[in-house]
Motif scaffolding. Sequence first.
Motif, PDB file in Angstrom:
ATOM      1  N   GLU A  40      10.653   3.253  -7.532  1.00 40.47           N
ATOM      2  CA  GLU A  40       9.859   4.381  -8.022  1.00 40.47           C
ATOM      3  C   GLU A  40       8.915   3.919  -9.143  1.00 40.47           C
ATOM      4  N   ILE A  41       9.438   3.088 -10.046  1.00 37.73           N
ATOM      5  CA  ILE A  41       8.605   2.562 -11.139  1.00 37.73           C
ATOM      6  C   ILE A  41       7.477   1.700 -10.576  1.00 37.73           C
ATOM      7  N   GLU A  42       7.809   0.840  -9.608  1.00 43.35           N
ATOM      8  CA  GLU A  42       6.804  -0.035  -9.003  1.00 43.35           C
ATOM      9  C   GLU A  42       5.733   0.784  -8.268  1.00 43.35           C
ATOM     10  N   GLU A  43       6.167   1.814  -7.530  1.00 39.67           N
ATOM     11  CA  GLU A  43       5.211   2.677  -6.818  1.00 39.67           C
ATOM     12  C   GLU A  43       4.309   3.411  -7.817  1.00 39.67           C
ATOM     13  N   ASP A  44       4.911   3.924  -8.902  1.00 43.27           N
ATOM     14  CA  ASP A  44       4.138   4.606  -9.939  1.00 43.27           C
ATOM     15  C   ASP A  44       3.155   3.627 -10.588  1.00 43.27           C
ATOM     16  N   HIS A  45       3.633   2.424 -10.873  1.00 44.19           N
ATOM     17  CA  HIS A  45       2.762   1.398 -11.460  1.00 44.19           C
ATOM     18  C   HIS A  45       1.610   1.069 -10.502  1.00 44.19           C
ATOM     19  N   GLN A  46       1.923   0.931  -9.225  1.00 45.05           N
ATOM     20  CA  GLN A  46       0.896   0.609  -8.226  1.00 45.05           C
ATOM     21  C   GLN A  46      -0.137   1.733  -8.137  1.00 45.05           C
ATOM     22  N   LYS A  47       0.317   2.992  -8.164  1.00 41.42           N
ATOM     23  CA  LYS A  47      -0.606   4.132  -8.118  1.00 41.42           C
ATOM     24  C   LYS A  47      -1.513   4.132  -9.346  1.00 41.42           C
TER      25      LYS A  47
END
Length: 193
Positions: A40-47
């Motif tokens: 979730e953190i990685e996806e948020d960071h990517q967004k």
Amino acid sequence: MEAIEKIVEQLNQQGELERQQLKQAEITRIDQTYQAELQEIEEDHQKRLEKRIVELKNSYKQNSNRLNVSQKQVILNHKQAILERIFNETILEMEKIPRINQHEFAHNALSGLKLSGEWVFSVGEKSTSIFNEQWLDQQNEVLPYRLVRGAKISGQAGFLLDKAGVQYNFLYQSLIRELQLRESFQFAQRLFE
């Protein structure tokens, strides 16, 4: 007693096994939670990273467009300054035209007008020696209308005809400015191609 010890040992083994199973289940649960949160953190960071990249691209594009417009404006201002200097120099050159040529220009301009009656002939201050009384008398002998000397026009070269508010403007600065208004685009195209 041995049987009790065996039962206690079996209970201890069973307890240890259950503790190991609970420990392993808790470690698995914690690991799954960690992996889910990490994803979730990685996806948020990517967004956020993608959003920032889009913002930077837009900012770059705006700055690039602004710079292009600014450069074009500087070039345009420079070209306009050159044209303005050319037109101003043309006015100065017209003022330096030999007397005979200025007489010819004025005579041709006056002869081309379909006028009658009496017209006030006002001379630019810089042309008073060229369009003097003698020249004015000569024109009155050949023109179908009469010219009467008017007031000097300060700081100008050329002349102006006036009758009851109707004017024919042959002041050199006015002639060049009119030409500039009509033809500056064509001059710019020829000069700056």
